[in-house]
Write an enzyme that holds these catalytic residues in place. Structure first.
Site, PDB file in Angstrom:
ATOM      1  N   SER A 177      -7.411   0.491  -5.272  1.00  0.00           N
ATOM      2  CA  SER A 177      -7.858   0.745  -3.908  1.00  0.00           C
ATOM      3  C   SER A 177      -9.387   0.722  -3.849  1.00  0.00           C
ATOM      4  CB  SER A 177      -7.281   2.074  -3.418  1.00  0.00           C
ATOM      5  OG  SER A 177      -7.422   2.216  -2.031  1.00  0.00           O
ATOM      6  N   LYS A 204       0.869  -1.181   0.000  1.00  0.00           N
ATOM      7  CA  LYS A 204       0.000   0.000   0.000  1.00  0.00           C
ATOM      8  C   LYS A 204       0.905   1.229   0.000  1.00  0.00           C
ATOM      9  CE  LYS A 204      -4.344   1.277   0.092  1.00  0.00           C
ATOM     10  NZ  LYS A 204      -5.280   0.904  -0.960  1.00  0.00           N
TER      11      LYS A 204
END
Length: 407
Positions: free
Chosen positions: A384, A191
């Site tokens: 995402s 991430k």
């Protein structure tokens, strides 16, 4: 003093009334432009050429109100929807003989370029021609233009073929200097979006995933160019990586370009292809003029709802460039409850955003289960939260150049 106040008051009233009149005149003028443009009937002449001026960042869809307001002739910035529709229609239109492509794109992603490129290939497969012209070619613009029969560059134009790169800006050093600490909660080593605020260099995991993304897109670009120009892909990649083509003349000699010309010289070549006289004007028609004024039949009881999810995902209301949880919830709910709508196509081009907003949208999509199918079409990015809302659909379709994943 009374006379002064009287004249002052009269002047103020006069200015106010004038402003009201000007405002009303502007309103009715704009309304007239929109109305007249919407009613315009287009007569396509024989030997017409579809002109694609792609010198802007291409949006997912055409903003009809904006483009009509400021360009009543319909030559404004067509969205991807209108560009693809015009090429598809022109493919089977006997009056459209070819396409004149002008490209100078900067910000649009490679998936957008690939969709247009695929449409142009279908157009060519019907025996029609495409001529491309640009003042500047980098990998992105040349990738699109290379599908043409002939690729030209303008006199004094420039080329920059030096491979693909990805640049990440880090601001942690600046934040440290002003005494600000960025605090995030993340799950997973990959991430990487927050690293611009928390690190001064890429983590190994983020570097790996960015490298894989760039390399995959680069392989697709080189393969497409090689196929269209009938050239060895390994040689193209080596030439780009070595930065051995630095001028238009070198690009012509290498075989990437077919000539260095002025626009009127391309028009002359098109006229010869059409077998028309040199003194005759070309019948050029823009995508907006070609398909933008078509009347659509909205009376059918079998409809497919197209819902656009474009931009960052935020809480509350959204617009054409931002995905708002409330706006999306209303749109999906309306499509779900409409008995005439038999399926929903969700077009996603989003890097993600608010987790709460994403969850609200995802739940609304999940409520379509068992009622009507939801098919996701991914554009340049569906990452995402963009992938999270896609995961609730029945079917997900992406392009080879789409960047996706990373929930």
């Amino acid at each position: 003093m009374k006379e002064f106040l009287k004249y002052t008051f009269a002047t103020i009233v006069g200015v106010f009334v004038t402003m009201l009149l000007l405002g009303a005149l502007l309103f009715f003028t704009i309304a007239g432009l929109i109305s007249s443009a919407g009613k315009k009937t287009v007569q396509v002449k024989d030997n017409s050429i579809l002109e694609l001026k792609l010198d802007y960042d291409i949006p997912e869809r055409t903003n009809q109100d904006f483009s009509t307001m400021f360009d009543p002739e319909g030559n404004g910035m067509a969205g991807l929807d209108q560009i693809l529709s015009s090429i598809e229609k022109a493919t089977t239109d006997p009056k459209i003989k070819g396409i004149f492509l002008r490209t100078n794109i900067n910000g649009s992603g490679y998936a957008t370029i690939l969709e247009i490129r695929n449409a142009l290939k279908s157009f060519k497969s019907k025996g029609k021609f495409i001529y491309a012209l640009s003042p500047y070619y980098d990998e992105k613009n040349y990738y699109l233009a290379s599908v043409a029969d002939s690729v030209f560059i303008e006199k004094s134009g420039s080329v920059l073929f030096n491979g693909l790169t990805a640049n990440v800006v880090f601001v942690k050093g600046f934040l440290d200097k002003i005494g600000v600490e960025a605090q995030f909660i993340k799950v997973g080593a990959y991430k990487g979006a927050i690293e611009t605020y928390t690190r001064t260099e890429l983590s190994p995991e983020n570097k790996l995933q960015i490298t894989e993304q760039v390399n995959e897109i680069y392989r697709s670009v080189v393969a497409g160019i090689g196929e269209s120009r009938k050239m060895d892909t390994a040689l193209i990649a080596k030439t780009f990586n070595d930065f051995s083509i630095q001028t238009s003349q070198q690009a012509v000699k290498f075989g990437l370009l077919d000539g260095i010309v002025y626009e009127d010289q391309v028009f002359t070549k098109i006229k010869k292809r059409l077998k028309t006289k040199e003194e005759d004007d070309l019948n050029l028609i823009s995508p907006a003029t070609y398909v933008g004024s078509e009347e659509k039949d909205n009376n059918s009881k079998d409809k497919i709802a197209i819902v656009y999810a474009v931009g960052e995902i935020i809480d509350g209301e959204g617009n054409q460039s931002v995905i708002g949880s409330e706006s999306m919830k209303k749109a999906i709910k309306k499509a779900r409850e409409d008995k005439d709508v038999k399926a929903i196509v969700l077009r996603i081009n989003s890097p993600g955003g608010s987790s709460m907003a994403s969850d609200i949208i995802a739940r609304e999509i999940s409520m379509c289960k068992g009622k009507k199918p939801v098919i996701v079409s991914m554009g340049d990015v569906a990452a995402s939260g963009g992938y999270y809302i896609a995961a609730m659909a029945d079917t997900i379709i992406a392009l080879p150049n789409t960047i996706t994943g990373s929930i």
